[in-house]
Scaffold this motif. Sequence first.
Motif, PDB file in Angstrom:
ATOM      1  N   ILE A  39      25.771  11.791 -79.739  1.00  0.00           N
ATOM      2  CA  ILE A  39      25.491  13.105 -79.892  1.00  0.00           C
ATOM      3  C   ILE A  39      26.356  13.666 -79.588  1.00  0.00           C
ATOM      4  CG2 ILE A  39      24.897  15.279 -79.281  1.00  0.00           C
ATOM      5  CD1 ILE A  39      22.102  14.470 -79.449  1.00  0.00           C
ATOM      6  N   THR A  40      27.442  14.722 -80.390  1.00  0.00           N
ATOM      7  CA  THR A  40      28.883  15.253 -79.373  1.00  0.00           C
ATOM      8  C   THR A  40      28.897  17.068 -80.080  1.00  0.00           C
ATOM      9  OG1 THR A  40      30.431  13.579 -80.363  1.00  0.00           O
ATOM     10  CG2 THR A  40      31.276  15.459 -80.131  1.00  0.00           C
ATOM     11  N   ILE A  41      28.589  16.996 -78.998  1.00  0.00           N
ATOM     12  CA  ILE A  41      28.529  19.025 -78.782  1.00  0.00           C
ATOM     13  C   ILE A  41      30.016  19.679 -78.302  1.00  0.00           C
ATOM     14  CG2 ILE A  41      26.828  21.091 -76.975  1.00  0.00           C
ATOM     15  CD1 ILE A  41      24.778  18.606 -76.904  1.00  0.00           C
ATOM     16  N   ALA A  42      29.689  20.867 -79.126  1.00  0.00           N
ATOM     17  CA  ALA A  42      31.062  20.947 -78.395  1.00  0.00           C
ATOM     18  C   ALA A  42      30.526  23.162 -78.471  1.00  0.00           C
ATOM     19  CB  ALA A  42      32.020  20.969 -79.909  1.00  0.00           C
ATOM     20  N   GLN A  43      30.875  23.228 -77.686  1.00  0.00           N
ATOM     21  CA  GLN A  43      30.416  25.429 -77.246  1.00  0.00           C
ATOM     22  C   GLN A  43      31.547  25.809 -77.258  1.00  0.00           C
ATOM     23  OE1 GLN A  43      28.273  25.802 -73.622  1.00  0.00           O
ATOM     24  NE2 GLN A  43      28.046  27.521 -74.291  1.00  0.00           N
ATOM     25  N   ASN A  44      31.946  26.809 -78.029  1.00  0.00           N
ATOM     26  CA  ASN A  44      32.623  27.679 -78.075  1.00  0.00           C
ATOM     27  C   ASN A  44      32.163  29.228 -77.264  1.00  0.00           C
ATOM     28  OD1 ASN A  44      34.788  29.623 -78.065  1.00  0.00           O
ATOM     29  ND2 ASN A  44      35.158  28.889 -80.074  1.00  0.00           N
ATOM     30  N   ASP A  46      28.904  31.354 -77.274  1.00  0.00           N
ATOM     31  CA  ASP A  46      27.520  30.631 -77.802  1.00  0.00           C
ATOM     32  C   ASP A  46      27.573  30.366 -79.493  1.00  0.00           C
ATOM     33  OD1 ASP A  46      26.816  32.683 -75.981  1.00  0.00           O
ATOM     34  OD2 ASP A  46      25.657  34.507 -77.228  1.00  0.00           O
ATOM     35  N   ASN A  47      28.586  29.753 -79.663  1.00  0.00           N
ATOM     36  CA  ASN A  47      28.299  28.713 -81.231  1.00  0.00           C
ATOM     37  C   ASN A  47      28.715  28.052 -80.535  1.00  0.00           C
ATOM     38  OD1 ASN A  47      28.671  31.302 -82.366  1.00  0.00           O
ATOM     39  ND2 ASN A  47      30.853  31.556 -82.078  1.00  0.00           N
ATOM     40  N   PHE A  48      27.562  26.861 -81.707  1.00  0.00           N
ATOM     41  CA  PHE A  48      27.960  25.467 -80.838  1.00  0.00           C
ATOM     42  C   PHE A  48      28.130  24.350 -82.213  1.00  0.00           C
ATOM     43  CE2 PHE A  48      25.697  26.830 -77.272  1.00  0.00           C
ATOM     44  CZ  PHE A  48      26.053  26.679 -75.804  1.00  0.00           C
ATOM     45  N   THR A  49      28.208  23.430 -81.826  1.00  0.00           N
ATOM     46  CA  THR A  49      28.793  22.477 -82.756  1.00  0.00           C
ATOM     47  C   THR A  49      28.302  20.786 -82.417  1.00  0.00           C
ATOM     48  OG1 THR A  49      30.408  23.452 -84.047  1.00  0.00           O
ATOM     49  CG2 THR A  49      30.397  21.318 -84.398  1.00  0.00           C
ATOM     50  N   VAL A  50      27.773  20.353 -83.206  1.00  0.00           N
ATOM     51  CA  VAL A  50      26.625  19.247 -82.724  1.00  0.00           C
ATOM     52  C   VAL A  50      26.795  18.201 -84.351  1.00  0.00           C
ATOM     53  CG1 VAL A  50      24.580  18.349 -81.660  1.00  0.00           C
ATOM     54  CG2 VAL A  50      25.084  20.507 -81.510  1.00  0.00           C
ATOM     55  N   ASN A  51      27.289  17.049 -83.601  1.00  0.00           N
ATOM     56  CA  ASN A  51      27.586  16.088 -84.433  1.00  0.00           C
ATOM     57  C   ASN A  51      26.573  15.166 -83.729  1.00  0.00           C
ATOM     58  OD1 ASN A  51      29.585  16.786 -86.401  1.00  0.00           O
ATOM     59  ND2 ASN A  51      30.759  17.273 -84.304  1.00  0.00           N
ATOM     60  N   GLU A  52      25.907  14.669 -84.832  1.00  0.00           N
ATOM     61  CA  GLU A  52      25.103  13.092 -84.434  1.00  0.00           C
ATOM     62  C   GLU A  52      24.833  12.366 -85.360  1.00  0.00           C
ATOM     63  OE1 GLU A  52      20.904  15.249 -85.578  1.00  0.00           O
ATOM     64  OE2 GLU A  52      20.501  16.421 -83.828  1.00  0.00           O
ATOM     65  N   SER A  53      24.879  10.991 -85.329  1.00  0.00           N
ATOM     66  CA  SER A  53      25.567   9.752 -85.771  1.00  0.00           C
ATOM     67  C   SER A  53      24.565   8.802 -85.578  1.00  0.00           C
ATOM     68  CB  SER A  53      27.095   9.541 -85.573  1.00  0.00           C
ATOM     69  OG  SER A  53      27.533   9.174 -86.070  1.00  0.00           O
ATOM     70  N   SER A  54      24.075   8.311 -86.131  1.00  0.00           N
ATOM     71  CA  SER A  54      22.850   7.074 -85.913  1.00  0.00           C
ATOM     72  C   SER A  54      23.361   5.881 -86.775  1.00  0.00           C
ATOM     73  CB  SER A  54      21.639   7.527 -85.911  1.00  0.00           C
ATOM     74  OG  SER A  54      20.775   7.774 -86.798  1.00  0.00           O
ATOM     75  N   THR A  55      22.403   5.112 -86.828  1.00  0.00           N
ATOM     76  CA  THR A  55      21.892   4.246 -87.494  1.00  0.00           C
ATOM     77  C   THR A  55      22.391   4.379 -89.150  1.00  0.00           C
ATOM     78  OG1 THR A  55      21.690   2.628 -86.245  1.00  0.00           O
ATOM     79  CG2 THR A  55      21.479   1.948 -87.598  1.00  0.00           C
ATOM     80  N   PHE A  56      21.488   5.789 -89.238  1.00  0.00           N
ATOM     81  CA  PHE A  56      20.701   6.245 -90.492  1.00  0.00           C
ATOM     82  C   PHE A  56      21.437   7.430 -90.916  1.00  0.00           C
ATOM     83  CE2 PHE A  56      17.725   4.424 -87.501  1.00  0.00           C
ATOM     84  CZ  PHE A  56      17.147   3.219 -88.462  1.00  0.00           C
ATOM     85  N   ARG A  57      22.442   7.842 -90.146  1.00  0.00           N
ATOM     86  CA  ARG A  57      22.882   9.418 -90.794  1.00  0.00           C
ATOM     87  C   ARG A  57      23.462   9.835 -89.857  1.00  0.00           C
ATOM     88  NH1 ARG A  57      19.335  14.265 -91.246  1.00  0.00           N
ATOM     89  NH2 ARG A  57      19.147  14.840 -88.751  1.00  0.00           N
ATOM     90  N   THR A  58      24.213  10.837 -90.557  1.00  0.00           N
ATOM     91  CA  THR A  58      25.494  11.506 -89.872  1.00  0.00           C
ATOM     92  C   THR A  58      25.362  13.043 -89.977  1.00  0.00           C
ATOM     93  OG1 THR A  58      27.119   9.200 -88.968  1.00  0.00           O
ATOM     94  CG2 THR A  58      27.888  11.589 -89.082  1.00  0.00           C
ATOM     95  N   VAL A  59      25.351  13.833 -89.046  1.00  0.00           N
ATOM     96  CA  VAL A  59      25.203  15.442 -89.689  1.00  0.00           C
ATOM     97  C   VAL A  59      25.392  15.784 -88.821  1.00  0.00           C
ATOM     98  CG1 VAL A  59      22.496  15.358 -88.446  1.00  0.00           C
ATOM     99  CG2 VAL A  59      23.292  16.700 -90.596  1.00  0.00           C
ATOM    100  N   GLU A  60      26.081  17.154 -88.802  1.00  0.00           N
ATOM    101  CA  GLU A  60      26.813  18.259 -88.590  1.00  0.00           C
ATOM    102  C   GLU A  60      25.910  19.409 -88.393  1.00  0.00           C
ATOM    103  OE1 GLU A  60      30.955  19.248 -87.865  1.00  0.00           O
ATOM    104  OE2 GLU A  60      30.895  20.492 -88.924  1.00  0.00           O
ATOM    105  N   ILE A  61      25.626  19.813 -87.480  1.00  0.00           N
ATOM    106  CA  ILE A  61      25.088  21.413 -87.034  1.00  0.00           C
ATOM    107  C   ILE A  61      26.124  22.077 -86.650  1.00  0.00           C
ATOM    108  CG2 ILE A  61      23.228  22.271 -86.144  1.00  0.00           C
ATOM    109  CD1 ILE A  61      22.356  18.639 -86.000  1.00  0.00           C
ATOM    110  N   THR A  62      25.914  23.212 -86.687  1.00  0.00           N
ATOM    111  CA  THR A  62      26.208  24.611 -86.691  1.00  0.00           C
ATOM    112  C   THR A  62      25.467  25.574 -85.978  1.00  0.00           C
ATOM    113  OG1 THR A  62      27.056  25.170 -88.475  1.00  0.00           O
ATOM    114  CG2 THR A  62      28.765  23.919 -87.140  1.00  0.00           C
TER     115      THR A  62
END
Length: 132
Positions: A39-44, A46-62
């Motif tokens: 998980i890569t978390i970037a906070q600015n 109250d705004n967050f961007t979270v990148n989740e990367s696993s064996t099965f999928r990669t997804v970006e959540i804002t």
Amino acid sequence: MTFNGTWKVDRNDNYDKFMEQMGVNLVKRKLAAHDNLKITIAQNGDNFTVNESSTFRTVEITFTLGVPFEYSLADGTEISGTWAKEGDKLVGKFSRKDNGKELLTVREIIADELVQSYHYDGVDAKRVFKRA
């Protein structure tokens, strides 16, 4: 910005039982137990961007704290809800779209680990991440 950085899953506590309670089938549970989630978390503010990367999928959540959003879990379960900051914790309160049950997720830094706790339908679990 305490949560900023890249975190790699180190260990799980009661995660299989939690996934079973969530309705995840045995094959997916076994795969998820070894998903090498990062998980890569970037906070600015109250705004967050979270990148989740696993064996099965990669997804970006804002998301923005307190603002409802929708999300699809790795097993395809659709949820909606919000993240809020409570002291030094990020608290996510989500509702499953298929059955309306609440999924509670808490992220907190303990020592130099990111501890992600889950509560769903009477079952508690944790995933512990170390800085990558």
